[in-house]
Design a protein around this motif. Structure first.
Motif, PDB file in Angstrom:
ATOM      1  N   MET A 310       0.551  -1.145  -0.130  1.00 44.65           N
ATOM      2  CA  MET A 310       0.140  -0.018   0.053  1.00 44.65           C
ATOM      3  C   MET A 310       0.803   1.146  -0.183  1.00 44.65           C
ATOM      4  SD  MET A 310      -3.200  -1.370   2.411  1.00 44.65           S
ATOM      5  CE  MET A 310      -4.137   0.045   2.141  1.00 44.65           C
ATOM      6  N   ARG A 311       1.663   1.470   0.969  1.00 50.02           N
ATOM      7  CA  ARG A 311       2.490   2.459   1.162  1.00 50.02           C
ATOM      8  C   ARG A 311       3.794   2.323   0.062  1.00 50.02           C
ATOM      9  NH1 ARG A 311       5.643   4.740   6.823  1.00 50.02           N
ATOM     10  NH2 ARG A 311       6.755   6.395   5.739  1.00 50.02           N
ATOM     11  N   GLN A 312       3.975   3.316  -0.728  1.00 51.96           N
ATOM     12  CA  GLN A 312       5.194   3.262  -1.502  1.00 51.96           C
ATOM     13  C   GLN A 312       6.396   4.228  -1.040  1.00 51.96           C
ATOM     14  OE1 GLN A 312       4.925   1.185  -4.129  1.00 51.96           O
ATOM     15  NE2 GLN A 312       2.928   1.051  -4.057  1.00 51.96           N
ATOM     16  N   HIS A 318       2.812   7.973   6.157  1.00 48.99           N
ATOM     17  CA  HIS A 318       2.733   7.021   7.347  1.00 48.99           C
ATOM     18  C   HIS A 318       1.233   7.311   7.890  1.00 48.99           C
ATOM     19  CE1 HIS A 318       2.935   4.726  11.033  1.00 48.99           C
ATOM     20  NE2 HIS A 318       3.000   5.738  11.833  1.00 48.99           N
ATOM     21  N   ALA A 319       0.581   8.317   8.159  1.00 41.77           N
ATOM     22  CA  ALA A 319      -0.701   8.783   8.731  1.00 41.77           C
ATOM     23  C   ALA A 319      -1.729   8.160   7.827  1.00 41.77           C
ATOM     24  CB  ALA A 319      -0.772  10.347   9.111  1.00 41.77           C
ATOM     25  N   GLU A 320      -1.521   8.533   6.334  1.00 37.45           N
ATOM     26  CA  GLU A 320      -2.348   7.879   5.511  1.00 37.45           C
ATOM     27  C   GLU A 320      -2.460   6.380   5.438  1.00 37.45           C
ATOM     28  OE1 GLU A 320      -2.868  11.261   2.139  1.00 37.45           O
ATOM     29  OE2 GLU A 320      -0.649  10.704   2.593  1.00 37.45           O
ATOM     30  N   ALA A 321      -1.152   5.866   5.374  1.00 37.59           N
ATOM     31  CA  ALA A 321      -0.914   4.362   5.184  1.00 37.59           C
ATOM     32  C   ALA A 321      -1.964   3.686   6.464  1.00 37.59           C
ATOM     33  CB  ALA A 321       0.526   3.994   5.391  1.00 37.59           C
ATOM     34  N   LEU A 322      -1.796   4.468   7.555  1.00 36.49           N
ATOM     35  CA  LEU A 322      -2.575   3.699   8.846  1.00 36.49           C
ATOM     36  C   LEU A 322      -4.199   3.861   8.512  1.00 36.49           C
ATOM     37  CD1 LEU A 322      -0.483   5.070  11.793  1.00 36.49           C
ATOM     38  CD2 LEU A 322      -0.509   2.669  11.179  1.00 36.49           C
ATOM     39  N   ALA A 324      -5.574   3.865   5.558  1.00 36.74           N
ATOM     40  CA  ALA A 324      -5.899   3.087   4.558  1.00 36.74           C
ATOM     41  C   ALA A 324      -5.782   1.379   4.903  1.00 36.74           C
ATOM     42  CB  ALA A 324      -5.037   3.340   3.484  1.00 36.74           C
ATOM     43  N   ILE A 325      -4.844   1.097   5.897  1.00 33.86           N
ATOM     44  CA  ILE A 325      -4.708  -0.425   6.162  1.00 33.86           C
ATOM     45  C   ILE A 325      -6.120  -0.439   7.116  1.00 33.86           C
ATOM     46  CG2 ILE A 325      -3.512  -1.791   7.927  1.00 33.86           C
ATOM     47  CD1 ILE A 325      -0.967  -0.317   7.003  1.00 33.86           C
TER      48      ILE A 325
END
Length: 338
Positions: A310-312, A318-322, A324-325
């Motif tokens: 998900m995160r490239q 990091h906040a957006e990845a959390l 989205a996860i």
């Protein structure tokens, strides 16, 4: 619907490695809470600006923070590793985590990495085959005397895995690699460059090899993906970062005319477009769109898991990845398990 795994980034330009590791620790915990079945680290060396290396060591650090989620490599560059050292390290990680290890292996690709490790790239397939032989011997909890072409080893590895042997997943796309996966592996991993139609065709070849060897078969899809408000939202916030990674793949020669006929049409950067790349490769959109696409891919390929990165390296944050996860867990994984 099958299972989902999370593939972690190994680089974050503008973020020091200590900070990146702390962020990944939080993302793994978020993935475990969200219902992901496994978390994976790839192996890559000599990245510009530095990157995380030693995946098994890092998985041990991450595994100490978790209790359920499986921990795997997707994939290790098999020929670059000493087979006895690899067998012992994987066994110790398996013991430490109560049998949660998945050992993903590939033949490796990047020429400078073979030079760094002093390994002849032209022998990589044969080296991987012999490494697999030695893993079998090392995990058998018996004395052995192996006299091979590349390794001569004798002894008794007394660090057994937790229960039996960790599953070995083998990544491949060529005939010899698919035959190896069928005859020697517990699963075949389809790389993120191959679209799902190609993956389905390669899966048939792999399953035929597994059948011929009298072994069960399992297919795992490695995909890049994101979940947002809509496809347009994902194309704005996430897709540019994914495209940077796939342009690197293209520059390294991992897109091949035999699988991607459009390769010869790419003559400039602007020819390598999202519209050309996304179909069958990139899993993104609203939760409903991701569920629908994932369901179709599971059905088409017979895969048991989609391992989604998900995160490239360059983003999203990091906040957006959390976020989205958690959302993928709640609205995709959780939606199909209730």
């Amino acid at each position: 619907m099958g299972a989902f795994g999370l593939v972690l980034p190994i680089q974050g330009p503008g973020t020091d490695l200590h900070t990146l590791l702390a962020e990944l620790g939080e993302e793994v915990l978020a993935a475990e809470r969200a219902g992901f079945d496994a978390v994976f680290l790839p192996e890559f060396h000599q990245a510009h600006g530095g990157a995380l290396v030693s995946p098994l060591l890092l998985l041990a650090w991450l595994g100490a923070r978790t209790s359920r989620i499986r921990l795997g490599t997707l994939v290790l560059s098999g020929p670059l590793h000493d087979p006895v050292r690899l067998a012992e390290d994987a066994a110790m990680l398996d013991q430490a985590t109560g049998g949660r290890v998945i050992l993903g292996l590939g033949v490796a690709h990047v020429e400078p990495d073979f030079k760094l490790y002093g390994v002849e790239r032209r022998h990589r397939g044969a080296i991987l085959d012999e490494l697999l032989d030695l893993l079998d011997l090392a995990w058998a909890d018996a004395a052995f005397d192996h006299r091979g072409r590349f390794f001569q080893r004798a002894g008794h590895v007394t660090a057994p895995p937790f229960a039996g042997r960790p599953p070995v997943w083998i990544a491949a796309h060529g005939p010899r690699g698919l035959a190896r996966a069928g005859a020697r592996g517990n699963a075949w991993v389809c790389d993120p460059q191959r679209d799902v139609t190609t993956a389905a065709r390669l899966a048939e070849t792999y399953r035929a090899a597994a059948d011929a060897a009298g072994r069960p078969s399992e297919v795992v899809l490695f995909r890049d993906g994101w979940v947002g408000e809509s496809r347009e939202d994902c194309e704005r916030r996430w897709a540019p970062h994914a495209m940077k990674v796939h342009r690197l793949y293209y520059n390294l020669g991992t897109y091949l005319p035999e699988f991607e006929p459009w390769v010869d049409e790419v003559r400039a950067r602007e020819d390598f477009t999202l519209e050309r790349l996304a179909p069958g490769r990139l899993l993104y959109g609203s939760p409903a769109e991701v569920r629908g696409t994932a369901d179709a891919w599971f059905a088409q390929t017979g895969a048991s898991m989609i391992a989604v990165r998900m995160r490239q390296p360059t983003g999203p944050s990091h906040a957006e990845a959390l976020e989205a996860i958690e959302r993928l867990g709640r609205e995709v994984i959780g939606h199909t398990r209730t």
